[in-house]
Design an enzyme around this catalytic site. Structure first.
Site, mmCIF file in Angstrom:
data_model
loop_
_atom_site.group_PDB
_atom_site.id
_atom_site.type_symbol
_atom_site.label_atom_id
_atom_site.label_comp_id
_atom_site.label_asym_id
_atom_site.label_seq_id
_atom_site.Cartn_x
_atom_site.Cartn_y
_atom_site.Cartn_z
ATOM 1 N N ARG A 284 -10.310 2.403 8.819
ATOM 2 C CA ARG A 284 -9.913 1.021 9.111
ATOM 3 C C ARG A 284 -11.119 0.134 9.400
ATOM 4 O O ARG A 284 -10.983 -1.083 9.485
ATOM 5 C CB ARG A 284 -8.959 0.981 10.305
ATOM 6 C CG ARG A 284 -7.570 1.482 10.004
ATOM 7 C CD ARG A 284 -6.641 1.245 11.169
ATOM 8 N NE ARG A 284 -5.306 1.763 10.911
ATOM 9 C CZ ARG A 284 -4.351 1.105 10.275
ATOM 10 N NH1 ARG A 284 -4.594 -0.096 9.812
ATOM 11 N NH2 ARG A 284 -3.168 1.635 10.090
ATOM 12 N N ARG B 62 12.913 -9.055 12.432
ATOM 13 C CA ARG B 62 12.102 -8.333 13.417
ATOM 14 C C ARG B 62 10.959 -9.222 13.885
ATOM 15 O O ARG B 62 10.431 -10.035 13.121
ATOM 16 C CB ARG B 62 11.535 -7.047 12.802
ATOM 17 C CG ARG B 62 12.566 -5.998 12.512
ATOM 18 C CD ARG B 62 11.996 -4.729 11.915
ATOM 19 N NE ARG B 62 10.557 -4.725 11.712
ATOM 20 C CZ ARG B 62 9.895 -3.725 11.145
ATOM 21 N NH1 ARG B 62 10.531 -2.661 10.719
ATOM 22 N NH2 ARG B 62 8.587 -3.784 10.980
ATOM 23 N N ARG C 113 11.797 -10.955 5.175
ATOM 24 C CA ARG C 113 12.573 -9.729 5.357
ATOM 25 C C ARG C 113 13.595 -9.882 6.489
ATOM 26 O O ARG C 113 13.309 -10.488 7.515
ATOM 27 C CB ARG C 113 11.647 -8.542 5.677
ATOM 28 C CG ARG C 113 10.710 -8.208 4.542
ATOM 29 C CD ARG C 113 10.090 -6.845 4.649
ATOM 30 N NE ARG C 113 9.334 -6.617 5.859
ATOM 31 C CZ ARG C 113 8.464 -5.623 6.014
ATOM 32 N NH1 ARG C 113 8.260 -4.777 5.026
ATOM 33 N NH2 ARG C 113 7.801 -5.476 7.144
ATOM 34 N N ARG D 157 -1.478 -10.816 12.251
ATOM 35 C CA ARG D 157 -1.823 -9.496 11.693
ATOM 36 C C ARG D 157 -2.852 -9.640 10.573
ATOM 37 O O ARG D 157 -3.755 -8.812 10.439
ATOM 38 C CB ARG D 157 -0.568 -8.788 11.185
ATOM 39 C CG ARG D 157 0.359 -8.284 12.277
ATOM 40 C CD ARG D 157 1.715 -7.878 11.727
ATOM 41 N NE ARG D 157 1.616 -6.732 10.834
ATOM 42 C CZ ARG D 157 2.605 -6.351 10.023
ATOM 43 N NH1 ARG D 157 3.732 -7.029 9.987
ATOM 44 N NH2 ARG D 157 2.455 -5.295 9.244
ATOM 45 N N LYS E 236 0.818 -1.219 0.000
ATOM 46 C CA LYS E 236 0.000 0.000 0.000
ATOM 47 C C LYS E 236 0.853 1.271 0.000
ATOM 48 O O LYS E 236 0.566 2.208 -0.734
ATOM 49 C CB LYS E 236 -0.948 0.017 1.206
ATOM 50 C CG LYS E 236 -2.071 -0.983 1.135
ATOM 51 C CD LYS E 236 -3.122 -0.720 2.195
ATOM 52 C CE LYS E 236 -2.574 -0.791 3.605
ATOM 53 N NZ LYS E 236 -2.008 -2.116 3.948
#
Length: 216
Positions: free
Chosen positions: A88, A159, A127, A170, A13
């Site tokens: 949201r 992370r 990542r 999530r 996004k």
């Protein structure tokens, strides 16, 4: 052109918002940018938001909405904007609708970046972040065979919010909060889905092709 960009974490996004807004010559407005601007600028809303953030609490909807209202009332947003990260949920969508109605405006389009969960996990869980310079690498896309940063030699780490179990959680939260929002805008007949897989340039092209029929 007044549009909202929605999509799961990892859909791209932020990147697409930048390109689309630039192509349409309208400001990209993200809640993250608004928060940072208010906090760093020491506005009354920024100070209020900071009291919640410093405690580790979520900033209440009414504070976020007040910041969005202030930002949308600025001169550069009068002829259009791209909202990223707001609304949201359906309650926020209804508030946004009423806010725009008060100004004699309405949304032209809600663009949904569509990507399946496994692709999101592949993007985010792959990542690795450099502990020294902060640069992000990807085990697959950058063909990283070792755990050293190619830019500075620093050690790479994953992370916590990039770990697979966190990413999947999530995604669950996103589905709970945002699936009703997607349905809401589909019922309003202003929702268009765009396949967000593939090279960035191709996704941007698909997005612009989807937007064109809605442009005045």
């Amino acid at each position: 052109m007044r549009l909202v960009l929605v999509g799961p974490p990892g859909a791209g996004k932020g990147t697409q918002a930048q390109y689309i807004a630039s192509n349409l010559s309208i400001p990209k407005i993200s809640t993250g940018d608004i928060f940072r601007a208010n906090v760093s600028g020491g506005t009354d809303l920024g100070k209020l938001a900071k009291t919640y953030m410093d405690r580790g609490d979520l900033v209440p909807d009414e504070v976020t909405i007040a910041m969005v209202r202030d930002r949308l009332s600025e001169d550069d947003a009068q002829d259009g904007f791209l909202l990223d990260g707001f609304p949201r949920n359906v309650a926020q969508a209804e508030i946004l609708r009423d806010m725009l109605k008060d100004w004699g405006q309405e949304l032209d389009l809600v663009l949904e970046l569509v990507v399946d969960d496994d692709e999101v996990v592949r993007r985010l869980a792959g990542r690795r972040t450099c502990s020294q310079c902060g640069r992000i690498w990807h085990v697959e896309f950058d063909d990283k065979k070792d755990d050293k940063c190619d830019a500075c030699g620093g050690a790479l780490f994953q992370r916590d919010d990039d770990k697979e179990e966190t990413v999947r959680h999530r995604l669950e939260v996103y589905q709970e909060q945002t699936a009703p929002l997607v349905s809401y805008y589909a019922d309003e007949d202003i929702l268009v889905g765009v396949d967000a897989t593939g090279p960035v340039e191709e996704v941007t092209q698909r997005a612009m092709d989807a937007i064109r029929p809605f442009m005045g």
